[in-house]
Design a protein around this motif. Structure first.
Motif, PDB file in Angstrom:
ATOM      1  N   UNK A   1       0.085  -1.342  21.143  1.00 51.51           N
ATOM      2  CA  UNK A   1       0.297  -2.161  22.638  1.00 51.51           C
ATOM      3  C   UNK A   1       1.988  -3.016  22.265  1.00 51.51           C
ATOM      4  N   UNK A   2       2.527  -2.755  23.094  1.00 52.65           N
ATOM      5  CA  UNK A   2       4.140  -3.617  23.247  1.00 52.65           C
ATOM      6  C   UNK A   2       4.049  -4.743  22.747  1.00 52.65           C
ATOM      7  N   UNK A   3       4.554  -5.048  21.909  1.00 51.53           N
ATOM      8  CA  UNK A   3       4.372  -6.564  21.348  1.00 51.53           C
ATOM      9  C   UNK A   3       4.759  -6.994  20.885  1.00 51.53           C
ATOM     10  N   UNK A   4       2.844  -5.766  19.860  1.00 50.15           N
ATOM     11  CA  UNK A   4       2.421  -6.160  18.847  1.00 50.15           C
ATOM     12  C   UNK A   4       3.293  -6.442  17.255  1.00 50.15           C
ATOM     13  N   UNK A   5       3.125  -7.107  16.981  1.00 52.93           N
ATOM     14  CA  UNK A   5       3.767  -7.340  15.444  1.00 52.93           C
ATOM     15  C   UNK A   5       2.986  -6.573  13.968  1.00 52.93           C
ATOM     16  N   UNK A   6       4.263  -5.969  13.147  1.00 54.79           N
ATOM     17  CA  UNK A   6       2.881  -5.300  12.251  1.00 54.79           C
ATOM     18  C   UNK A   6       3.588  -4.664  11.357  1.00 54.79           C
ATOM     19  N   UNK A   7       3.452  -4.956   9.532  1.00 56.20           N
ATOM     20  CA  UNK A   7       4.582  -4.079   8.797  1.00 56.20           C
ATOM     21  C   UNK A   7       4.226  -2.511   8.078  1.00 56.20           C
ATOM     22  N   UNK A   8       4.547  -2.127   7.701  1.00 55.09           N
ATOM     23  CA  UNK A   8       4.454  -0.504   6.915  1.00 55.09           C
ATOM     24  C   UNK A   8       4.607  -0.740   5.821  1.00 55.09           C
ATOM     25  N   UNK A   9       4.096   0.897   5.051  1.00 53.68           N
ATOM     26  CA  UNK A   9       4.897   1.481   3.776  1.00 53.68           C
ATOM     27  C   UNK A   9       4.192   1.771   3.104  1.00 53.68           C
ATOM     28  N   UNK A  10       4.812   3.234   2.628  1.00 51.74           N
ATOM     29  CA  UNK A  10       4.682   3.971   1.625  1.00 51.74           C
ATOM     30  C   UNK A  10       4.482   3.778   0.753  1.00 51.74           C
ATOM     31  N   UNK A  11       3.920   4.138  -0.312  1.00 49.70           N
ATOM     32  CA  UNK A  11       4.284   3.923  -1.685  1.00 49.70           C
ATOM     33  C   UNK A  11       3.104   5.357  -2.447  1.00 49.70           C
ATOM     34  N   UNK A  12       4.051   6.395  -2.607  1.00 48.98           N
ATOM     35  CA  UNK A  12       3.174   7.476  -3.489  1.00 48.98           C
ATOM     36  C   UNK A  12       4.003   8.480  -3.840  1.00 48.98           C
ATOM     37  N   UNK A  13       3.298   8.852  -4.984  1.00 51.79           N
ATOM     38  CA  UNK A  13       4.122   9.994  -5.742  1.00 51.79           C
ATOM     39  C   UNK A  13       4.724  11.063  -5.064  1.00 51.79           C
ATOM     40  N   UNK A  14       3.684  11.372  -4.168  1.00 49.61           N
ATOM     41  CA  UNK A  14       4.464  12.503  -3.764  1.00 49.61           C
ATOM     42  C   UNK A  14       4.444  12.064  -1.628  1.00 49.61           C
ATOM     43  N   UNK A  15       5.591  12.909  -1.822  1.00 49.53           N
ATOM     44  CA  UNK A  15       5.588  13.344   0.002  1.00 49.53           C
ATOM     45  C   UNK A  15       5.374  12.756   0.273  1.00 49.53           C
ATOM     46  N   UNK A  16       5.367  11.790   1.433  1.00 50.78           N
ATOM     47  CA  UNK A  16       4.827  11.240   2.760  1.00 50.78           C
ATOM     48  C   UNK A  16       5.218  12.183   4.211  1.00 50.78           C
ATOM     49  N   UNK A  17       4.893  12.480   4.988  1.00 50.08           N
ATOM     50  CA  UNK A  17       5.500  13.262   5.973  1.00 50.08           C
ATOM     51  C   UNK A  17       5.150  12.828   7.684  1.00 50.08           C
ATOM     52  N   UNK A  18       5.812  11.782   7.714  1.00 47.07           N
ATOM     53  CA  UNK A  18       4.945  10.447   9.228  1.00 47.07           C
ATOM     54  C   UNK A  18       5.888  11.569  10.520  1.00 47.07           C
ATOM     55  N   UNK A  19       4.424  11.261  11.752  1.00 49.21           N
ATOM     56  CA  UNK A  19       5.572  11.054  13.489  1.00 49.21           C
ATOM     57  C   UNK A  19       5.417   9.852  13.964  1.00 49.21           C
ATOM     58  N   UNK A  20       6.230   9.173  14.266  1.00 47.75           N
ATOM     59  CA  UNK A  20       5.781   8.160  14.938  1.00 47.75           C
ATOM     60  C   UNK A  20       7.404   8.407  16.464  1.00 47.75           C
ATOM     61  N   UNK A  21       5.794   8.238  17.981  1.00 53.10           N
ATOM     62  CA  UNK A  21       6.653   7.295  18.686  1.00 53.10           C
ATOM     63  C   UNK A  21       6.353   6.318  19.631  1.00 53.10           C
ATOM     64  N   UNK A  22       7.334   6.361  19.643  1.00 50.65           N
ATOM     65  CA  UNK A  22       8.510   4.634  20.752  1.00 50.65           C
ATOM     66  C   UNK A  22       8.863   5.098  22.141  1.00 50.65           C
ATOM     67  N   UNK A  23       7.665   4.300  22.727  1.00 50.50           N
ATOM     68  CA  UNK A  23       7.520   4.733  24.431  1.00 50.50           C
ATOM     69  C   UNK A  23       8.399   3.431  24.315  1.00 50.50           C
TER      70      UNK A  23
END
Length: 300
Positions: free
Chosen positions: A66-88
């Motif tokens: 939701x709008x205003x939510x605080x969070x952290x994120x990470x990727x730790x991978x031997x293989x490539x990770x493909x992401x899609x994020x949409x911010x409204x």
């Protein structure tokens, strides 16, 4: 706006609609605040930490914040990770929800409104459904080529984002319907109960390898153990203990079929200390021992 790399730092609040379609192996974002957003992965896994709970997003799921939510994120991978994020953008999302929620007569009499029309989603991992997968796939194709079906302008992208919000509102409506089974007079109370139960379920999913006591699950959900036990079964059709067991065994089967890890290590990874107990429960659930299940999968 579309970005094909992981921005540094993460875009601040107040940006216009933003699509991030990026690939990487080692990516870390410290805790920050973001607008309404949907987090998806088309290859690999990305972990988002919200209120102390890790949400692992893969090709089969998505996370809503939701709008205003605080969070952290990470990727730790031997293989490539493909992401899609949409911010409204906040104004865009609220106007879209207004057009979907308000009666048609109100929209005719008052095309523009100063009133807020926020929708507070239940923040949890949702299963990726075919409708949303198609909409997101079109956005991903756009981000790669700059066009789809001959469209070359931002108007198409805006329509695509409206369609995604429309689908998310349908999902939210289904969640509200699911919450109706909970015992409370006010709808807002039932929805809050459901939010807490989803948080409890997400806590279980994030801690399958460790000890999971009913009191710990209740503490995460801010519910007493007895209250949690009753509401959890009403909402999800099984007790927390049954859910823990089912998820652990499902995860064990994934590891058996997708890795070469020894059965004893898989037993430990899904939270069982006794190999005998693990093998018994696995056999009762799937009709095969862990080794038989692995052997059958490889033959097929």
């Amino acid at each position: 706006m579309i970005v094909n790399h992981f921005p540094r730092p993460c875009p601040p609040m107040g940006w216009p609609n933003l699509v991030i379609h990026a690939r990487g192996r080692e990516v870390d974002y410290t805790e920050h605040e973001a607008p309404l957003s949907i987090k998806c992965v088309t290859q690999g896994q990305e972990t988002h930490k919200v209120r102390g709970i890790n949400y692992v997003v893969d090709e089969t799921s998505y996370l809503l914040l939701n709008h205003g939510q605080r969070y952290s994120s990470h990727i730790h991978s031997r293989d490539e990770v493909e992401t899609l994020s949409i911010f409204f953008a906040r104004e865009f999302a609220e106007e879209a929800f207004r057009s979907l929620i308000e009666p048609a007569s109100n929209l005719l009499d008052e095309p523009k409104s100063e009133r807020d029309h926020p929708v507070r989603f239940v923040e949890t991992l949702y299963p990726m459904d075919p409708t949303l997968r198609d909409l997101l796939g079109a956005i991903q194709q756009w981000s790669q080529s700059g066009s789809i079906d001959g469209a070359m302008d931002d108007a198409w992208l805006e329509e695509g984002l409206y369609a995604i919000l429309d689908r998310l509102l349908d999902v939210h409506t289904d969640v509200l319907r699911q919450a109706e089974v909970l015992p409370a007079v006010r709808r807002s109370t039932r929805v809050e109960q459901y939010r807490r139960l989803c948080r409890a379920r997400d806590f279980v999913d994030a801690n399958l390898a460790g000890e999971i006591a009913l009191a710990d699950i209740g503490r995460v959900a801010c519910l007493s153990p007895s209250h949690l036990l009753r509401l959890f079964k009403l909402a999800f059709g099984e007790t927390p203990h049954h859910y823990v067991t089912r998820r652990r065994l499902a995860r064990a089967r994934e590891l058996l079929e997708g890795t070469d890890l020894p059965v004893s290590e898989i037993c430990d990874r899904v939270g069982y200390k006794s190999l005998g107990s693990f093998s018994y429960l696995f056999s009762r659930q799937f009709g095969l021992s862990p080794r038989q299940a692995r052997s059958k999968h490889r033959r097929s």
